[in-house]
Design a protein around this motif. Sequence first.
Motif, PDB file in Angstrom:
ATOM      1  N   SER A 218     148.311  12.947 -14.371  1.00  0.00           N
ATOM      2  CA  SER A 218     149.709  13.390 -14.123  1.00  0.00           C
ATOM      3  C   SER A 218     150.978  12.210 -13.026  1.00  0.00           C
ATOM      4  N   HIS A 219     150.514  11.442 -12.535  1.00  0.00           N
ATOM      5  CA  HIS A 219     150.933  10.292 -11.945  1.00  0.00           C
ATOM      6  C   HIS A 219     150.290   8.896 -12.062  1.00  0.00           C
TER       7      HIS A 219
ATOM      8  N   SER B 206     160.105   3.157 -15.306  1.00  0.00           N
ATOM      9  CA  SER B 206     160.129   4.410 -15.033  1.00  0.00           C
ATOM     10  C   SER B 206     160.192   5.936 -14.639  1.00  0.00           C
TER      11      SER B 206
ATOM     12  N   GLY C 264     154.453  16.750 -17.500  1.00  0.00           N
ATOM     13  CA  GLY C 264     153.975  15.236 -17.951  1.00  0.00           C
ATOM     14  C   GLY C 264     153.704  14.743 -17.270  1.00  0.00           C
ATOM     15  N   SER C 265     153.581  13.544 -16.807  1.00  0.00           N
ATOM     16  CA  SER C 265     153.128  12.209 -16.852  1.00  0.00           C
ATOM     17  C   SER C 265     154.038  11.408 -15.873  1.00  0.00           C
ATOM     18  N   ARG C 266     153.654  11.353 -14.418  1.00  0.00           N
ATOM     19  CA  ARG C 266     155.143  10.699 -13.644  1.00  0.00           C
ATOM     20  C   ARG C 266     154.670   8.552 -13.873  1.00  0.00           C
TER      21      ARG C 266
ATOM     22  N   MET D 203     159.235  10.350 -15.947  1.00  0.00           N
ATOM     23  CA  MET D 203     158.591  10.961 -16.377  1.00  0.00           C
ATOM     24  C   MET D 203     157.952  11.097 -17.832  1.00  0.00           C
ATOM     25  N   TYR D 204     156.842  11.129 -18.521  1.00  0.00           N
ATOM     26  CA  TYR D 204     156.482  11.076 -19.667  1.00  0.00           C
ATOM     27  C   TYR D 204     156.192  12.845 -20.692  1.00  0.00           C
TER      28      TYR D 204
ATOM     29  N   LEU E 170     164.215  10.703 -13.938  1.00  0.00           N
ATOM     30  CA  LEU E 170     164.617  11.213 -12.580  1.00  0.00           C
ATOM     31  C   LEU E 170     165.842  11.140 -12.752  1.00  0.00           C
TER      32      LEU E 170
ATOM     33  N   GLY F 238     160.977  18.782 -12.085  1.00  0.00           N
ATOM     34  CA  GLY F 238     159.732  18.104 -11.622  1.00  0.00           C
ATOM     35  C   GLY F 238     158.499  18.594 -12.258  1.00  0.00           C
TER      36      GLY F 238
ATOM     37  N   THR G  63     155.327   5.067 -12.930  1.00  0.00           N
ATOM     38  CA  THR G  63     156.213   4.403 -11.874  1.00  0.00           C
ATOM     39  C   THR G  63     155.332   3.109 -12.017  1.00  0.00           C
TER      40      THR G  63
ATOM     41  N   ARG H 232     160.780  11.546 -22.672  1.00  0.00           N
ATOM     42  CA  ARG H 232     160.527  10.759 -21.694  1.00  0.00           C
ATOM     43  C   ARG H 232     161.999  11.393 -20.386  1.00  0.00           C
TER      44      ARG H 232
END
Lengths: 114, 108
Positions: free
Chosen positions: A9-10, A87, A108-110, A89-90, A39, B40, A112, A36
């Motif tokens: 998730s992250h 960087s 999604g996978s965030r 969200m995918y 933000l 989000g 960073t 993608r």
Amino acid sequence: EPEVTQTPSHQVTQMGQEVILRCVPISNHLYFYWYRQILGQKVEFLVSFYNNEISEKSEIFDDQFSVERPDGSNFTLKIRSTKLEDSAMYFCASMPTGRTGELFFGEGSRLTVL
Amino acid sequence: SQQGEEDPQALSIQEGENATMNCSYKTSINNLQWYRQNSGRGLVHLILIRSNEREKHSGRLRVTLDTSKKSSSLLITASRAADTASYFCATFVNDMRFGAGTRLTVKP
């Protein structure tokens, strides 16, 4: 109800590192996508995948990116040598049949990149 | 670019009011879809309208499509605070592409 699941998730990574984002699409779906979203910005198409090969890819999807479906269930996005601007969200999405129907998205996978 | 573009970028209304969002696109389409995204989270499909349809309803949602003007609108009637989200239109030519979205805020 079937759903698209994404892991992690992250993820936090250092610039230059390789990252693999994983997706399990809905089991009877045939078309798979990666998007993608930086933000607060638009949802950008990266790549679509059908019958074990890339159908379409955007200008964003350069040699840094690759996708594969290694075992018939997982669908992965690999980013080689990550950059700060990766960087985002995918999102993984899948579609049952036909290329013009409803997309089912994962959460999604965030990513960073530091 | 073939993706839809939503207008306005942001919309703030009171609960109970109607919200209208517009989408314009550039190429011929097979269908146009609307999606919702809570902050989000992943996108959720709301409604699909085919190129030979002019209007479609789903609960409190009403979508229109004008292929001559290459535009669509999404109307949410009797809005609720829970409708607060971003709304995207999507068009398919060779792949599914999304616009920048309309950020809707519904105040209780």
